[in-house]
Design a protein around this motif. Structure first.
Motif, PDB file in Angstrom:
ATOM      1  N   GLU A  87       0.865  -1.178   0.000  1.00  0.00           N
ATOM      2  CA  GLU A  87       0.000   0.000   0.000  1.00  0.00           C
ATOM      3  C   GLU A  87       0.902   1.229   0.000  1.00  0.00           C
ATOM      4  O   GLU A  87       1.772   1.360   0.852  1.00  0.00           O
ATOM      5  CB  GLU A  87      -0.899   0.022   1.234  1.00  0.00           C
ATOM      6  N   LEU A  88       0.705   2.115  -0.976  1.00  0.00           N
ATOM      7  CA  LEU A  88       1.516   3.317  -1.085  1.00  0.00           C
ATOM      8  C   LEU A  88       0.790   4.504  -0.483  1.00  0.00           C
ATOM      9  O   LEU A  88      -0.405   4.700  -0.733  1.00  0.00           O
ATOM     10  CB  LEU A  88       1.830   3.631  -2.549  1.00  0.00           C
ATOM     11  N   TYR A  89       1.525   5.290   0.275  1.00  0.00           N
ATOM     12  CA  TYR A  89       0.995   6.497   0.906  1.00  0.00           C
ATOM     13  C   TYR A  89       1.966   7.639   0.668  1.00  0.00           C
ATOM     14  O   TYR A  89       3.081   7.426   0.189  1.00  0.00           O
ATOM     15  CB  TYR A  89       0.808   6.277   2.411  1.00  0.00           C
ATOM     16  N   GLU A  90       1.581   8.831   1.035  1.00  0.00           N
ATOM     17  CA  GLU A  90       2.455   9.999   0.856  1.00  0.00           C
ATOM     18  C   GLU A  90       3.774   9.851   1.600  1.00  0.00           C
ATOM     19  O   GLU A  90       4.806  10.311   1.128  1.00  0.00           O
ATOM     20  CB  GLU A  90       1.752  11.271   1.340  1.00  0.00           C
ATOM     21  N   GLN A  91       3.760   9.206   2.767  1.00  0.00           N
ATOM     22  CA  GLN A  91       4.952   9.113   3.602  1.00  0.00           C
ATOM     23  C   GLN A  91       5.739   7.819   3.428  1.00  0.00           C
ATOM     24  O   GLN A  91       6.832   7.691   3.957  1.00  0.00           O
ATOM     25  CB  GLN A  91       4.571   9.268   5.077  1.00  0.00           C
ATOM     26  N   GLY A  92       5.159   6.827   2.715  1.00  0.00           N
ATOM     27  CA  GLY A  92       5.875   5.563   2.549  1.00  0.00           C
ATOM     28  C   GLY A  92       4.976   4.425   2.143  1.00  0.00           C
ATOM     29  O   GLY A  92       3.908   4.628   1.574  1.00  0.00           O
ATOM     30  N   VAL A 114       5.471  -3.087 -12.573  1.00  0.00           N
ATOM     31  CA  VAL A 114       6.251  -2.027 -13.210  1.00  0.00           C
ATOM     32  C   VAL A 114       5.793  -0.654 -12.713  1.00  0.00           C
ATOM     33  O   VAL A 114       6.611   0.212 -12.391  1.00  0.00           O
ATOM     34  CB  VAL A 114       6.147  -2.127 -14.751  1.00  0.00           C
ATOM     35  N   THR A 115       4.492  -0.467 -12.603  1.00  0.00           N
ATOM     36  CA  THR A 115       3.953   0.804 -12.094  1.00  0.00           C
ATOM     37  C   THR A 115       4.334   0.995 -10.631  1.00  0.00           C
ATOM     38  O   THR A 115       4.716   2.095 -10.225  1.00  0.00           O
ATOM     39  CB  THR A 115       2.422   0.848 -12.251  1.00  0.00           C
ATOM     40  N   LEU A 116       4.244  -0.066  -9.841  1.00  0.00           N
ATOM     41  CA  LEU A 116       4.631   0.003  -8.432  1.00  0.00           C
ATOM     42  C   LEU A 116       6.088   0.425  -8.310  1.00  0.00           C
ATOM     43  O   LEU A 116       6.420   1.339  -7.543  1.00  0.00           O
ATOM     44  CB  LEU A 116       4.407  -1.347  -7.748  1.00  0.00           C
ATOM     45  N   ALA A 117       6.976  -0.197  -9.081  1.00  0.00           N
ATOM     46  CA  ALA A 117       8.408   0.155  -9.042  1.00  0.00           C
ATOM     47  C   ALA A 117       8.629   1.605  -9.442  1.00  0.00           C
ATOM     48  O   ALA A 117       9.426   2.315  -8.822  1.00  0.00           O
ATOM     49  CB  ALA A 117       9.196  -0.781  -9.949  1.00  0.00           C
ATOM     50  N   ALA A 118       7.917   2.065 -10.474  1.00  0.00           N
ATOM     51  CA  ALA A 118       8.074   3.448 -10.938  1.00  0.00           C
ATOM     52  C   ALA A 118       7.622   4.443  -9.876  1.00  0.00           C
ATOM     53  O   ALA A 118       8.274   5.474  -9.663  1.00  0.00           O
ATOM     54  CB  ALA A 118       7.295   3.661 -12.229  1.00  0.00           C
ATOM     55  N   ALA A 164       9.189   8.371  -5.695  1.00  0.00           N
ATOM     56  CA  ALA A 164       9.115   8.867  -4.321  1.00  0.00           C
ATOM     57  C   ALA A 164      10.496   8.913  -3.670  1.00  0.00           C
ATOM     58  O   ALA A 164      10.832   9.863  -2.962  1.00  0.00           O
ATOM     59  CB  ALA A 164       8.179   7.992  -3.496  1.00  0.00           C
ATOM     60  N   VAL A 165      11.312   7.893  -3.921  1.00  0.00           N
ATOM     61  CA  VAL A 165      12.617   7.795  -3.258  1.00  0.00           C
ATOM     62  C   VAL A 165      13.664   8.668  -3.952  1.00  0.00           C
ATOM     63  O   VAL A 165      14.404   9.386  -3.294  1.00  0.00           O
ATOM     64  CB  VAL A 165      13.078   6.316  -3.221  1.00  0.00           C
ATOM     65  N   ASN A 166      13.737   8.609  -5.256  1.00  0.00           N
ATOM     66  CA  ASN A 166      14.823   9.262  -5.984  1.00  0.00           C
ATOM     67  C   ASN A 166      14.489  10.640  -6.531  1.00  0.00           C
ATOM     68  O   ASN A 166      15.385  11.419  -6.837  1.00  0.00           O
ATOM     69  CB  ASN A 166      15.308   8.361  -7.125  1.00  0.00           C
ATOM     70  N   ARG A 167      13.210  10.950  -6.681  1.00  0.00           N
ATOM     71  CA  ARG A 167      12.838  12.266  -7.199  1.00  0.00           C
ATOM     72  C   ARG A 167      11.935  13.029  -6.226  1.00  0.00           C
ATOM     73  O   ARG A 167      11.397  14.066  -6.565  1.00  0.00           O
ATOM     74  CB  ARG A 167      12.143  12.114  -8.560  1.00  0.00           C
ATOM     75  N   GLU A 168      11.793  12.463  -5.032  1.00  0.00           N
ATOM     76  CA  GLU A 168      10.993  13.094  -3.974  1.00  0.00           C
ATOM     77  C   GLU A 168       9.603  13.494  -4.480  1.00  0.00           C
ATOM     78  O   GLU A 168       9.119  14.580  -4.200  1.00  0.00           O
ATOM     79  CB  GLU A 168      11.738  14.268  -3.364  1.00  0.00           C
ATOM     80  N   THR A 169       8.972  12.579  -5.218  1.00  0.00           N
ATOM     81  CA  THR A 169       7.625  12.783  -5.738  1.00  0.00           C
ATOM     82  C   THR A 169       6.728  11.666  -5.215  1.00  0.00           C
ATOM     83  O   THR A 169       6.471  10.681  -5.909  1.00  0.00           O
ATOM     84  CB  THR A 169       7.629  12.756  -7.285  1.00  0.00           C
TER      85      THR A 169
END
Length: 96
Positions: free
Chosen positions: A12-17, A77-81, A86-91
């Motif tokens: 589950e993806l959220y704004e914080q992690g 693939v979408t999950l990885a992107a 979030a991790v590398n481009r702070e988005t």
């Protein structure tokens, strides 16, 4: 965004992690806890896809732990992107 992998496992993806659930256990992984995101391969047809070896992603966490997923995960693939963004481009993912 909630993505199932196999019975009893999901991301589950959220704004914080991320919340990574396996069976009855849940791990909370903040974006800052992820040291690297390593997607490899591309989705193919046939045997590589059936065995989940066409695409995989490894998340290396602080403390040495790794979380892996492959094409057995719905929309891997979408999950990885999204994790990479979030991790590398702070988005981080936006709430819907």
């Amino acid at each position: 965004m909630r993505i199932a992998r196999t019975k009893g496992e999901c991301f589950e993806l959220y704004e914080q992690g991320i919340v990574h659930r396996v069976a009855d256990a849940a791990s909370v992984i903040r974006w800052s806890d992820i040291e690297s995101v390593r997607p490899r391969g591309m989705v193919q047809q046939g045997a590589p896809h059936m065995f989940g070896i066409d695409f995989q992603c490894v998340l290396r966490l602080t403390g040495g732990r790794r979380v892996k997923f492959n094409t057995y995960t719905d929309d891997a693939v979408t999950l990885a992107a999204k994790i990479d963004a979030a991790v590398n481009r702070e988005t981080p993912p936006q709430p819907s």
